[in-house]
Scaffold this motif. Structure first.
Motif, mmCIF file in Angstrom:
data_model
loop_
_atom_site.group_PDB
_atom_site.id
_atom_site.type_symbol
_atom_site.label_atom_id
_atom_site.label_comp_id
_atom_site.label_asym_id
_atom_site.label_seq_id
_atom_site.Cartn_x
_atom_site.Cartn_y
_atom_site.Cartn_z
ATOM 1 N N GLU A 70 43.379 46.648 40.691
ATOM 2 C CA GLU A 70 42.019 46.046 40.830
ATOM 3 C C GLU A 70 42.150 45.706 42.895
ATOM 4 O O GLU A 70 41.643 46.097 43.254
ATOM 5 C CB GLU A 70 41.001 45.822 40.032
ATOM 6 C CG GLU A 70 41.039 46.073 38.895
ATOM 7 C CD GLU A 70 39.148 45.689 37.538
ATOM 8 O OE1 GLU A 70 40.079 44.679 38.344
ATOM 9 O OE2 GLU A 70 39.135 46.124 36.859
ATOM 10 N N LEU A 71 43.495 44.945 42.292
ATOM 11 C CA LEU A 71 44.326 43.735 43.520
ATOM 12 C C LEU A 71 44.299 45.033 44.317
ATOM 13 O O LEU A 71 43.853 44.652 45.322
ATOM 14 C CB LEU A 71 45.285 43.050 43.316
ATOM 15 C CG LEU A 71 45.779 42.388 44.095
ATOM 16 C CD1 LEU A 71 44.844 41.471 44.665
ATOM 17 C CD2 LEU A 71 47.034 41.753 43.783
ATOM 18 N N THR A 72 45.172 46.139 44.342
ATOM 19 C CA THR A 72 45.434 46.771 44.992
ATOM 20 C C THR A 72 44.388 47.120 46.096
ATOM 21 O O THR A 72 43.807 47.395 47.234
ATOM 22 C CB THR A 72 46.190 47.385 44.685
ATOM 23 O OG1 THR A 72 47.343 47.989 43.619
ATOM 24 C CG2 THR A 72 47.063 48.816 46.064
ATOM 25 N N VAL A 73 42.876 47.807 45.034
ATOM 26 C CA VAL A 73 42.029 48.765 45.620
ATOM 27 C C VAL A 73 40.969 47.446 46.826
ATOM 28 O O VAL A 73 41.023 47.341 47.951
ATOM 29 C CB VAL A 73 41.353 49.001 44.718
ATOM 30 C CG1 VAL A 73 39.616 49.674 45.095
ATOM 31 C CG2 VAL A 73 41.726 50.442 44.109
ATOM 32 N N SER A 74 41.646 46.709 46.053
ATOM 33 C CA SER A 74 40.521 45.582 47.051
ATOM 34 C C SER A 74 41.135 45.077 48.108
ATOM 35 O O SER A 74 40.479 44.574 49.397
ATOM 36 C CB SER A 74 40.740 44.053 45.731
ATOM 37 O OG SER A 74 40.332 42.902 46.914
ATOM 38 N N GLN A 75 42.930 44.590 48.379
ATOM 39 C CA GLN A 75 43.682 44.142 49.614
ATOM 40 C C GLN A 75 43.777 45.645 50.752
ATOM 41 O O GLN A 75 43.444 45.270 51.661
ATOM 42 C CB GLN A 75 44.660 43.637 48.531
ATOM 43 C CG GLN A 75 44.610 42.799 48.139
ATOM 44 C CD GLN A 75 44.624 41.687 48.912
ATOM 45 O OE1 GLN A 75 43.525 40.644 49.316
ATOM 46 N NE2 GLN A 75 45.897 40.868 49.806
ATOM 47 N N LEU A 76 43.741 47.036 49.459
ATOM 48 C CA LEU A 76 43.172 47.674 50.561
ATOM 49 C C LEU A 76 42.222 47.856 51.476
ATOM 50 O O LEU A 76 42.091 48.173 52.563
ATOM 51 C CB LEU A 76 43.633 49.584 50.411
ATOM 52 C CG LEU A 76 44.456 50.740 50.797
ATOM 53 C CD1 LEU A 76 45.312 49.960 52.194
ATOM 54 C CD2 LEU A 76 44.520 51.655 50.545
ATOM 55 N N LYS A 77 40.918 47.366 50.447
ATOM 56 C CA LYS A 77 39.887 47.301 51.721
ATOM 57 C C LYS A 77 39.584 46.316 52.050
ATOM 58 O O LYS A 77 39.553 46.502 53.681
ATOM 59 C CB LYS A 77 38.258 47.856 50.380
ATOM 60 C CG LYS A 77 38.282 48.565 49.881
ATOM 61 C CD LYS A 77 36.752 48.094 48.103
ATOM 62 C CE LYS A 77 37.059 49.638 48.335
ATOM 63 N NZ LYS A 77 35.502 49.047 46.937
ATOM 64 N N SER A 78 39.987 45.420 52.472
ATOM 65 C CA SER A 78 40.527 43.938 53.284
ATOM 66 C C SER A 78 41.341 45.078 54.136
ATOM 67 O O SER A 78 40.577 44.559 55.344
ATOM 68 C CB SER A 78 40.636 42.919 52.476
ATOM 69 O OG SER A 78 39.854 43.247 52.125
#
Length: 108
Positions: A70-78
């Motif tokens: 979830e952290l990876t998805v969130s950061q990649l979206k950013s």
């Protein structure tokens, strides 16, 4: 073997577990993925790339897998939202593909 990928068998799962337990890959990965995407998008994306490669149920430390996913998805979206990338269509399409792959693992 329970499937065809190199990590889809008991021996490989044990080997990957030992690999992850005997080094500081995740700790170093956390340093990168937790960078500010607006200041260091290249580092965040590199860390996301590592998770794309190794962030699988039978490879990544299970007690952190879903929160790290979830952290990876969130950061990649950013990263995708970074102003400097908005005119780079091919890069944005690549990041979209990476997000699709990562999001497919959420329900796995």
């Amino acid at each position: 073997m329970w499937d065809l990928q190199p990590w889809d068998n008991d021996a490989a799962a044990v080997w990957y577990g030992d690999l992850m337990d005997n080094n500081q890959i995740r700790e170093h990965w956390l340093e990168g993925i937790e960078e500010d995407p607006s200041e260091n998008p290249e580092i965040v994306r590199a860390a996301a790339g590592l998770f794309l490669m190794l962030g699988r149920v039978h490879i990544w430390p299970m007690n952190h897998f879903y929160e790290d996913l979830e952290l990876t998805v969130s950061q990649l979206k950013s990263v995708k939202d970074c102003e400097q990338y908005q005119d780079m269509d091919e890069l944005l399409e690549t990041i979209d593909s990476e997000l699709i792959e990562l999001e497919s693992r959420i329900d796995s």
